[in-house]
Design an enzyme around this catalytic site. Structure first.
Site, short mmCIF file in Angstrom:
data_model
loop_
_atom_site.label_atom_id
_atom_site.label_comp_id
_atom_site.label_asym_id
_atom_site.label_seq_id
_atom_site.Cartn_x
_atom_site.Cartn_y
_atom_site.Cartn_z
CG ASP A 41 53.10 55.88 64.53
OD1 ASP A 41 52.59 56.66 64.59
OD2 ASP A 41 52.72 54.90 65.40
CG ASP A 67 60.32 53.71 71.05
OD1 ASP A 67 59.94 54.78 71.17
OD2 ASP A 67 60.04 53.00 72.08
CB VAL A 68 60.55 59.21 68.81
CG1 VAL A 68 60.17 59.24 67.13
CG2 VAL A 68 59.34 59.41 69.87
CE1 TYR A 152 50.14 64.37 77.11
CE2 TYR A 152 49.02 66.38 78.00
CZ TYR A 152 49.34 65.43 77.01
OH TYR A 152 48.72 65.77 75.74
N1 NAD Z 1 44.35 64.59 71.18
C1 NAD Z 1 44.66 65.61 71.98
O1 NAD Z 1 43.33 66.09 72.36
C2 NAD Z 1 45.70 66.25 72.21
C3 NAD Z 1 45.61 67.55 72.67
C4 NAD Z 1 47.10 68.06 73.18
C5 NAD Z 1 48.15 67.52 72.70
N2 NAD Z 1 47.97 66.00 71.96
C6 NAD Z 1 49.29 65.62 71.36
O2 NAD Z 1 49.30 65.50 70.16
C7 NAD Z 1 50.27 64.39 69.93
C8 NAD Z 1 49.58 63.42 69.07
O3 NAD Z 1 48.49 62.95 69.47
P1 NAD Z 1 47.16 62.33 68.81
O4 NAD Z 1 46.02 62.83 69.61
O5 NAD Z 1 47.35 62.68 67.57
O6 NAD Z 1 47.27 60.79 69.22
P2 NAD Z 1 47.12 59.43 68.30
O7 NAD Z 1 47.14 58.33 69.43
O8 NAD Z 1 46.05 59.56 67.49
O9 NAD Z 1 48.53 59.45 67.67
C9 NAD Z 1 49.86 59.22 68.03
C10 NAD Z 1 50.78 58.46 67.30
O10 NAD Z 1 51.96 58.35 67.86
C11 NAD Z 1 52.59 57.14 67.79
N3 NAD Z 1 53.44 57.04 68.99
C12 NAD Z 1 53.31 57.11 70.35
N4 NAD Z 1 54.58 56.92 70.95
C13 NAD Z 1 55.60 56.89 70.12
C14 NAD Z 1 56.79 56.67 69.96
N5 NAD Z 1 57.53 56.47 71.23
N6 NAD Z 1 57.44 56.63 68.92
C15 NAD Z 1 56.99 56.84 67.70
N7 NAD Z 1 55.50 56.85 67.50
C16 NAD Z 1 54.94 56.82 68.75
C17 NAD Z 1 51.33 56.37 68.35
O11 NAD Z 1 51.65 55.14 67.55
C18 NAD Z 1 50.39 57.02 67.60
O12 NAD Z 1 50.21 56.54 65.90
C19 NAD Z 1 50.84 63.93 71.23
O13 NAD Z 1 52.12 64.56 71.40
C20 NAD Z 1 49.94 64.21 72.09
O14 NAD Z 1 50.30 64.46 73.49
C21 NAD Z 1 47.02 65.57 71.66
#
Ligand code: NAD
Length: 246
Positions: A41, A67-68, A152
């Site tokens: 992360d 950072d991925v 997105y």
């Molecule tokens: N929450 C929703 O409703 C939802 C719906 C559909 C898809 N998603 C997808 O689920 C995935 C996770 O989202 P979430 O809701 O758990 O969000 P979140 O914000 O709770 O967690 C995301 C984590 O990813 C980390 N992160 C972001 N960019 C990064 C990078 N470049 N390198 C390393 N770490 C990075 C952040 O620091 C964070 O800890 C994402 O791909 C998001 O698009 C979420």
């Protein structure tokens, strides 16, 4: 009782975006299955907390602040992860920016799509064998539903295309599938969930609730597990039926 998907205790899983939300839930659910966990992360502090919680479940944990979307960071983190845990059988490509960010279109694709391709390519040489699997977190957005930010929807649809490519051309090496979460109660969505429009969306979800991060984590682990050995190249909506009401 803990879920049993046929995992082998001591196998390892790498999860990106593991410090929060869906990634964090996958890390903890994987540890409960007896899997060793590599957690990547951007955020160091919540990663440290996660590592402690994972170790308390009796498995190995390794964290990398990386950072991925940066190739060098990905390669360095992969090398350090493999040094710590050995071969990595499963990859949950999950990190991605919030849909609400007003990103430039090509930058949005780079940090959402190219990042997952780079992590996958870095992981491939470090699988133990072909009984390996990758799942990525796409979305209902771009696949079943349109969202306001163009980058997105385009990114999440592109990721499903990438999975179909991998499933068709790389399945001698590993299986690939895509998760399509609907609205999932993670920190990034909390404010939206309470808004008027968030409540309107909620009314259209047949199961009348948002997903929990654990709902998505369980689907991720199933797709990665030996129980899903013949599932390859699917897009699995995990949205309480939201998609069919559109
Ligand atoms: N929450 C929703 O409703 C939802 C719906 C559909 C898809 N998603 C997808 O689920 C995935 C996770 O989202 P979430 O809701 O758990 O969000 P979140 O914000 O709770 O967690 C995301 C984590 O990813 C980390 N992160 C972001 N960019 C990064 C990078 N470049 N390198 C390393 N770490 C990075 C952040 O620091 C964070 O800890 C994402 O791909 C998001 O698009 C979420």
């Amino acid at each position: 009782m803990a879920l049993q998907f046929g995992f082998t205790a001591g196998d390892s899983i790498l999860i990106t975006g593991a410090a929060s939300g869906i990634g964090r839930a996958t890390a903890l659910a994987a540890a409960r299955q007896g899997l060793n966990v590599a957690a990547w992360d951007l955020q160091a502090e919540p990663l440290d907390t996660l590592v402690e919680e994972v170790r308390e479940l009796g498995v190995l944990a390794h964290a990398e602040v990386a950072d991925v979307s940066e190739q060098e960071a990905v390669l360095e983190a992969m090398a350090a992860t493999v040094r710590a845990l050995g071969p990595i059988r499963m990859l949950h490509n999950n990190a991605g920016p919030p849909s609400s960010l007003p990103l430039d279109f090509s930058e949005g694709l780079r940090i959402s799509v190219t990042s997952m391709q780079m992590v996958t390519e870095a992981w491939i040489p470090h699988r133990p064998d072909a009984e390996s699997a990758m799942v990525l977190t796409s979305s209902v957005a771009g696949n079943l539903i349109g969202t306001d930010n163009s980058w997105y929807s385009a990114s999440k649809a592109a990721l499903v295309g990438y999975v179909r490519h991998l499933a068709a051309y790389r399945s001698a090496e590993f299986r690939s599938n895509a998760l399509g979460p609907g609205m999932t109660l993670t920190p990034r969505i909390a404010t939206f969930a309470d808004s008027e429009i968030g409540q309107q969306v909620l009314e259209r979800i047949p199961l009348r609730r948002m997903a929990s991060p654990e709902d998505i984590a369980n689907a991720a682990l199933f797709l990665l597990s030996p129980s899903a050995a013949y599932i390859n190249g699917v897009f699995l909506p995990v949205d309480g039926g939201w998609g069919v009401t559109q």
